[in-house]
Motif scaffolding. Structure first.
Motif, PDB file in Angstrom:
ATOM      1  N   PRO A   1       4.021  -4.321   9.201  1.00  0.00           N
ATOM      2  CA  PRO A   1       3.431  -5.865   9.217  1.00  0.00           C
ATOM      3  C   PRO A   1       2.116  -6.095   9.597  1.00  0.00           C
ATOM      4  O   PRO A   1       1.208  -6.997   9.402  1.00  0.00           O
ATOM      5  CB  PRO A   1       4.451  -6.517  10.583  1.00  0.00           C
ATOM      6  N   GLU A   2       1.570  -5.140  10.624  1.00  0.00           N
ATOM      7  CA  GLU A   2      -0.047  -5.041  11.022  1.00  0.00           C
ATOM      8  C   GLU A   2      -0.860  -4.507   9.795  1.00  0.00           C
ATOM      9  O   GLU A   2      -2.024  -4.927  10.148  1.00  0.00           O
ATOM     10  CB  GLU A   2      -0.163  -4.158  12.285  1.00  0.00           C
ATOM     11  N   THR A   3      -0.425  -3.891   8.980  1.00  0.00           N
ATOM     12  CA  THR A   3      -1.425  -3.235   7.921  1.00  0.00           C
ATOM     13  C   THR A   3      -1.326  -3.832   6.566  1.00  0.00           C
ATOM     14  O   THR A   3      -2.000  -3.727   5.647  1.00  0.00           O
ATOM     15  CB  THR A   3      -1.185  -1.671   7.954  1.00  0.00           C
ATOM     16  N   ILE A   4      -0.208  -4.726   6.200  1.00  0.00           N
ATOM     17  CA  ILE A   4       0.186  -5.234   5.073  1.00  0.00           C
ATOM     18  C   ILE A   4      -1.444  -6.035   4.407  1.00  0.00           C
ATOM     19  O   ILE A   4      -1.648  -5.917   3.218  1.00  0.00           O
ATOM     20  CB  ILE A   4       1.187  -6.088   4.920  1.00  0.00           C
ATOM     21  N   GLU A   5      -1.952  -6.950   5.202  1.00  0.00           N
ATOM     22  CA  GLU A   5      -3.131  -7.690   4.825  1.00  0.00           C
ATOM     23  C   GLU A   5      -4.342  -6.602   4.349  1.00  0.00           C
ATOM     24  O   GLU A   5      -5.037  -6.877   3.373  1.00  0.00           O
ATOM     25  CB  GLU A   5      -3.784  -8.582   6.043  1.00  0.00           C
ATOM     26  N   TRP A   6      -4.598  -5.536   5.182  1.00  0.00           N
ATOM     27  CA  TRP A   6      -5.382  -4.320   5.093  1.00  0.00           C
ATOM     28  C   TRP A   6      -5.090  -3.684   3.936  1.00  0.00           C
ATOM     29  O   TRP A   6      -5.995  -3.602   2.732  1.00  0.00           O
ATOM     30  CB  TRP A   6      -5.310  -3.492   6.233  1.00  0.00           C
ATOM     31  N   TRP A   7      -3.941  -3.243   3.493  1.00  0.00           N
ATOM     32  CA  TRP A   7      -3.472  -2.828   2.274  1.00  0.00           C
ATOM     33  C   TRP A   7      -3.791  -3.630   1.324  1.00  0.00           C
ATOM     34  O   TRP A   7      -4.072  -3.170  -0.026  1.00  0.00           O
ATOM     35  CB  TRP A   7      -2.185  -2.137   2.402  1.00  0.00           C
ATOM     36  N   ASP A   8      -3.285  -4.757   1.166  1.00  0.00           N
ATOM     37  CA  ASP A   8      -3.519  -5.795   0.123  1.00  0.00           C
ATOM     38  C   ASP A   8      -4.957  -6.053  -0.414  1.00  0.00           C
ATOM     39  O   ASP A   8      -5.260  -6.019  -1.427  1.00  0.00           O
ATOM     40  CB  ASP A   8      -3.073  -7.230   0.414  1.00  0.00           C
ATOM     41  N   ALA A   9      -5.699  -6.020   0.668  1.00  0.00           N
ATOM     42  CA  ALA A   9      -7.270  -5.995   0.403  1.00  0.00           C
ATOM     43  C   ALA A   9      -7.672  -4.775  -0.483  1.00  0.00           C
ATOM     44  O   ALA A   9      -8.652  -4.914  -1.307  1.00  0.00           O
ATOM     45  CB  ALA A   9      -8.124  -6.226   1.472  1.00  0.00           C
ATOM     46  N   THR A  10      -7.383  -3.728  -0.260  1.00  0.00           N
ATOM     47  CA  THR A  10      -7.623  -2.528  -1.092  1.00  0.00           C
ATOM     48  C   THR A  10      -7.525  -2.660  -2.413  1.00  0.00           C
ATOM     49  O   THR A  10      -7.951  -1.778  -3.477  1.00  0.00           O
ATOM     50  CB  THR A  10      -6.892  -1.169  -0.318  1.00  0.00           C
ATOM     51  N   ARG A  11      -6.399  -3.349  -2.947  1.00  0.00           N
ATOM     52  CA  ARG A  11      -6.015  -3.659  -4.374  1.00  0.00           C
ATOM     53  C   ARG A  11      -7.208  -4.126  -5.054  1.00  0.00           C
ATOM     54  O   ARG A  11      -7.308  -3.666  -6.218  1.00  0.00           O
ATOM     55  CB  ARG A  11      -4.812  -4.541  -4.480  1.00  0.00           C
ATOM     56  N   SER A  12      -8.306  -4.883  -4.451  1.00  0.00           N
ATOM     57  CA  SER A  12      -9.222  -5.222  -5.051  1.00  0.00           C
ATOM     58  C   SER A  12     -10.629  -4.590  -4.630  1.00  0.00           C
ATOM     59  O   SER A  12     -11.863  -5.080  -4.394  1.00  0.00           O
ATOM     60  CB  SER A  12      -9.662  -6.800  -4.613  1.00  0.00           C
ATOM     61  N   CYS A  13     -10.378  -3.327  -4.041  1.00  0.00           N
ATOM     62  CA  CYS A  13     -11.363  -2.440  -3.416  1.00  0.00           C
ATOM     63  C   CYS A  13     -12.197  -3.087  -2.236  1.00  0.00           C
ATOM     64  O   CYS A  13     -13.564  -3.127  -2.357  1.00  0.00           O
ATOM     65  CB  CYS A  13     -12.340  -1.711  -4.766  1.00  0.00           C
ATOM     66  N   ARG A  14     -11.389  -3.818  -1.584  1.00  0.00           N
ATOM     67  CA  ARG A  14     -12.271  -4.367  -0.061  1.00  0.00           C
ATOM     68  C   ARG A  14     -11.726  -3.845   0.899  1.00  0.00           C
ATOM     69  O   ARG A  14     -10.594  -3.388   1.342  1.00  0.00           O
ATOM     70  CB  ARG A  14     -11.845  -5.930  -0.013  1.00  0.00           C
ATOM     71  N   LEU A  15     -12.614  -3.155   1.667  1.00  0.00           N
ATOM     72  CA  LEU A  15     -12.534  -2.414   2.920  1.00  0.00           C
ATOM     73  C   LEU A  15     -12.654  -3.637   4.219  1.00  0.00           C
ATOM     74  O   LEU A  15     -13.519  -4.227   4.330  1.00  0.00           O
ATOM     75  CB  LEU A  15     -13.380  -1.340   3.288  1.00  0.00           C
ATOM     76  N   LEU A  16     -11.404  -3.516   4.933  1.00  0.00           N
ATOM     77  CA  LEU A  16     -11.570  -4.549   5.837  1.00  0.00           C
ATOM     78  C   LEU A  16     -11.514  -3.811   7.098  1.00  0.00           C
ATOM     79  O   LEU A  16     -11.034  -2.549   7.364  1.00  0.00           O
ATOM     80  CB  LEU A  16     -10.134  -5.471   6.037  1.00  0.00           C
ATOM     81  N   VAL A  17     -12.013  -4.551   8.466  1.00  0.00           N
ATOM     82  CA  VAL A  17     -11.774  -4.020   9.670  1.00  0.00           C
ATOM     83  C   VAL A  17     -11.349  -5.242  10.474  1.00  0.00           C
ATOM     84  O   VAL A  17     -11.494  -6.218   9.893  1.00  0.00           O
ATOM     85  CB  VAL A  17     -13.342  -3.715  10.284  1.00  0.00           C
TER      86      VAL A  17
END
Length: 140
Positions: free
Chosen positions: A18-34
Motif C-alpha cells: 500500500p505504501e509503494t503502489i503510487e511510486w510503482w505506478d509512476a514508474t509506468r511512465s518513467c517518473r521517479l518519485l521521492v
C-alpha cells in the motif's frame, strides 16, 4: 531512456505494498518519485507510511530529477543465480539530487570503471507487468 540490454534477464518482479503502489505506478511512465514530508521537509526513499525523521503521517510524492552521485558500489563477479543476474554487474548506492540514497544498479559502463563520486542519471528497465525499474548510468 530504457536499458538497451539488461544484465538481469530473469530479475524477480518487485512486490508492491500500500505504501509503494503510487511510486510503482509512476514508474509506468518513467517518473521517479521521492516521498516528501510536509512537516519537516525531508525527502525519503523507499516509500513508508510515516516520516523516518519526525514520524509525521503528512507525506506526499514529488517528482525527482533522476540524477545523483555514486556514493558506494561493488562489482558482482559471481552471481548467486546466473539465470537471474548475468555477471559482472554493479550494485550501487546512489545519492539522489533530492537527498535520499537509493540501492540500485549502474549500467551502461564496465562495472570496474565506476567510481565513487561519479554523476549518474536514471534509465529504465521494463518489467513484464508494465512497471519500470529505475537503474542509473553515468552522465556522459
Amino acid at each position: 531512456m530504457t536499458v538497451p540490454t539488461s544484465p538481469f534477464p530473469g530479475r524477480p518482479i518487485p512486490p508492491t505494498t500500500p505504501e509503494t503502489i503510487e511510486w510503482w505506478d509512476a514508474t509506468r511512465s518513467c517518473r521517479l518519485l521521492v516521498q516528501h514530508c510536509r512537516e519537516c521537509d525531508l525527502h525519503q526513499l523507499y516509500p513508508r507510511s510515516l516520516c523516518r525523521s519526525c514520524g509525521s503521517l503528512e507525506l506526499e510524492f514529488r517528482d525527482a530529477a533522476g540524477t545523483g552521485i555514486v556514493y558506494s558500489h561493488t562489482t558482482v563477479e559471481k552471481s548467486p543465480d546466473t539465470t537471474l543476474f548475468t555477471p559482472p554487474y554493479a550494485v550501487a548506492l546512489v545519492d539522489l539530487a533530492e537527498g535520499p540514497r537509493l540501492l540500485t544498479n549502474v549500467v551502461g559502463i564496465e562495472p570496474t570503471l565506476i567510481r565513487c563520486g561519479d554523476a549518474v542519471t536514471v534509465v529504465w528497465e521494463p518489467l513484464p507487468d508494465g512497471r519500470q525499474l529505475p537503474l542509473f548510468t553515468p552522465v556522459s
